[in-house]
Design a protein around this motif. Structure first.
Motif: not given
Length: 124
Positions: A27, A23-24
């Motif tokens: 992002q 997820q990071s």
């Protein structure tokens, strides 16, 4: 201190860690793409024959999707940090350091391995 996921079985815990990292990572990629559309790219540096051989060996070891180019000179200040020049090609080994800090990535610089600031790398 009790970790929030401390009661989980290990495989589930690693799944949570992996999902969080992905997820990071997503992002960060979105941020980098937005950033690149705002700032003109400095243009890729031409590679010397020695660098080209290094890139080929990194590709064969890690695959092309793991290659990043250093966007500005990096002078390693901590233990295990690498000192690299702008334009060098490295292969991503891990998108975080030993403490799970995702702003420092573990890379293979074609021999030496160590940590570099993720913000100074762009996909090659």
């Amino acid at each position: 201190p009790q970790l929030p996921h401390g009661h989980m079985p290990l495989p589930s815990f690693w799944k949570v860690v992996e999902d969080t990292l992905q997820q990071s990572g997503a992002q960060l990629r979105a941020f980098c793409q937005a950033f690149e559309t705002v700032t003109p790219s400095p243009g890729t540096q031409p590679l010397t024959p020695a660098e080209e051989r290094k890139v080929l060996s990194l590709v064969s070891k890690h695959g092309p999707d793991k290659l990043y180019q250093v966007t500005s000179n990096i002078s390693g200040s901590r233990d295990l940090d690498l000192t690299l020049l702008r334009g060098q090609i490295v292969a991503l080994l891990q998108g975080s350091d030993t403490k799970g800090n995702t702003s420092r990535w573990l890379v293979d610089a074609g021999g030496p391995r160590g940590f570099v600031p993720a913000a100074k790398l762009q996909p090659y």
